[in-house]
Scaffold this active site. Sequence first.
Site, mmCIF file in Angstrom:
data_model
loop_
_atom_site.group_PDB
_atom_site.id
_atom_site.type_symbol
_atom_site.label_atom_id
_atom_site.label_comp_id
_atom_site.label_asym_id
_atom_site.label_seq_id
_atom_site.Cartn_x
_atom_site.Cartn_y
_atom_site.Cartn_z
ATOM 1 N N ASN A 91 0.860 -1.180 0.000
ATOM 2 C CA ASN A 91 0.000 0.000 0.000
ATOM 3 C C ASN A 91 0.892 1.223 0.000
ATOM 4 O OD1 ASN A 91 -2.887 -1.074 0.462
ATOM 5 N ND2 ASN A 91 -1.595 -2.220 1.903
ATOM 6 N N GLU A 92 1.118 1.736 -1.195
ATOM 7 C CA GLU A 92 2.018 2.870 -1.364
ATOM 8 C C GLU A 92 1.288 4.161 -0.980
ATOM 9 O OE1 GLU A 92 5.001 2.323 -1.734
ATOM 10 O OE2 GLU A 92 5.472 0.776 -3.210
ATOM 11 N N PRO A 93 2.036 5.261 -0.829
ATOM 12 C CA PRO A 93 1.406 6.536 -0.516
ATOM 13 C C PRO A 93 0.214 6.800 -1.438
ATOM 14 C CG PRO A 93 3.769 6.773 -0.442
ATOM 15 C CD PRO A 93 3.500 5.372 -0.913
ATOM 16 N N THR A 112 10.304 2.196 -3.957
ATOM 17 C CA THR A 112 10.168 0.769 -3.635
ATOM 18 C C THR A 112 10.879 -0.073 -4.687
ATOM 19 O OG1 THR A 112 8.049 1.193 -2.601
ATOM 20 C CG2 THR A 112 8.463 -1.068 -3.304
ATOM 21 N N SER A 114 -2.710 5.335 -0.705
ATOM 22 C CA SER A 114 -3.679 4.286 -0.378
ATOM 23 C C SER A 114 -4.631 4.803 0.705
ATOM 24 C CB SER A 114 -2.966 3.044 0.169
ATOM 25 O OG SER A 114 -2.050 2.547 -0.772
#
Length: 635
Positions: A161-163, A180, A165
């Site tokens: 869950n990247e920024p 990432t 999300s």
Amino acid sequence: MRSPSSEAQQRERIPTEIYATADAGAQAIATEIAALIRANNDAGRPTVLGLATGSTPVRLYRQLIRMHREEKLSFRHVITFNLDEYYGLPPTHPESYRRFMQEQLFGHIDILPENIHVPDGTLPRAQVFQACEQYENAISAAGGIDLQVLGIGRTGHVGFNEPGSTRESRTRLVTLDALTRRDAARDFLGEANVPRHAITMGVGTILKARRIRLLAWGEAKAQITAFAIERPPAEALPASLLQNHPDIRFAIDRPASFELTRIKHPWLVGPVTWEPALVRRAVAWLSLETKKPVLKLLEEDYSEHGMADLLTEQGPAYGLNIRIFNELQHTITGWPGGKPNENDKYRPERAHPHPKRVVVFSPEPSDDVLGMGGTLRRLIEQGHDVVVVYQTSGNLAVPDEEAAMATDLVLELAGNGGTSKNPEAVFAREVRTNLQQKSAFTSDTPAIRRLKGLIRRGEAKASLKACGVPVDRLRFLDLPFYEKGRYRQFVIEDGDVKAVADLLRELRPNQIFATGQFNDPSSVAAVCFETIRRALALTKDEPWQQESRMWLYRSPEKDWDAAEIDMAVPFSPRELAGKIQAIYQHKSQRSQGPFDSGLHEAWQQAEQRNRHLAKVYDRLGLAEYEAIEAFQRWR
Ligand code: F6R
């Protein structure tokens, strides 16, 4: 916001336990998981675990495997759901999370295959949405997750869950953040090979777990972990969205705690004991914070920044300023091996013996010049007897293209249209065939690794030549843990420690330089440091060791804070250029062209760090230099 458990933790929005080492933290969480499984087993209930991959949980899984073997902990009634999987990778791929779990945990315990769930990264795009729904349903059908294990990425991601999300997000296909992908580049041997998408449980899925335990080890995680714990929750930092969960705990090691207010600026959250090191840290911080040189700090600067009690205890400001200024000043030296025939009372290193026997440990070829290329040259110029020891071959970090080029070169040299029978040509042909047959699913053969190691040796020689170090002063240990291992999963054996100890016995150094354990405890550098630590423990009663000093240098990723430095070696623009030249010789380590985002080549990073540190010294009101390399004394 929940109420803090102590005054010092008043800024923390998530209960956080700091452990002395990553192993101690992993042990604590393993004990909790084991207790949960045993209680459920006794009650005839299954235990549902949410699991993570990556380097962080490896220690936890080793503990669980040990408990299974030695303490009869049974996983027969455990059901697991993994957080995520790279999209596009089959379970056989060396970097697939399904394979990771098999190798790191499932293959060593009595879990039933039907109880294992990992998102399927091989589904056609059209089926992904439905499969994600089914994953959510399967979690519910199992009764929901009892305990979710998490790591944290440098973007603040949990799962993938990247920024951006949301708190409500569910299992879905996501695009990986650039940072990432860069962090994964080493594992995939180049950023271009890192998948762009993944399937991950959502933040909402994670929040439904009854307990959440997030683990973080190493200084590389310190900043993002502190943000997640202390900043208001925000979608820009997904881990912070976990803050209001009713049963969440972070288990972190000391280096990962360095950016928490209670560790970094403890005087801002309550009374402190003003130990000398803390005073130095606080005054340097105050100087940088107020943008005033140390000698210009006023009483009001202290009192406006929560340091009034320091003045009461050790003031007035004038005297305190001078004391700290002098301490900082005394860290600076152009004589890293000590200045012969001079009073060394205020110098970081002893004047005698001179010259010194110096051992510089470099975990992989290039760490030495990146961290201390300028100092290395000084040591040689000042007549010391320097030996540079490359602990590992570094062959894992060489792209196939470099190896292919080298085989072509050898075959060309051997003549006969590449059919020569001489041993070098036979070897080169073997490597070439191995490379041609290599798929994404296999690791390098011993022959490929050998050749890649030789490439790095050649680069190391060229690099040290640029530093003025004679080639006969190099040692290559090729430590077995590295030759047998994979990134993030190295295990030290006795042979590693013995090789380092034998070398120390032979060289009996007066001065040792090594790079440390801080950034990521599973890194090559950290494992190498551990071999040195154990080798020193083995030889601790030997006379040479009583007279030896060890200095730590840092990788360019992170420098020391000014107040942590015990020795600062400044150098001129010319010397800085020489250092860059030396780093430049590590050609196989440069970014691999346009597909690597490589915003910064290693040499650029090193240059930037060394210049930055010089600026910091300048801002503190010390002399203005072009660049500085810094060291901490290891005690
Ligand atoms: C892994 C996962 C990720 C990692 C994170 C940290 O399943 O979901 O969120 O936990 O990227 O990775 P490491 O532990 O390798 O630093």
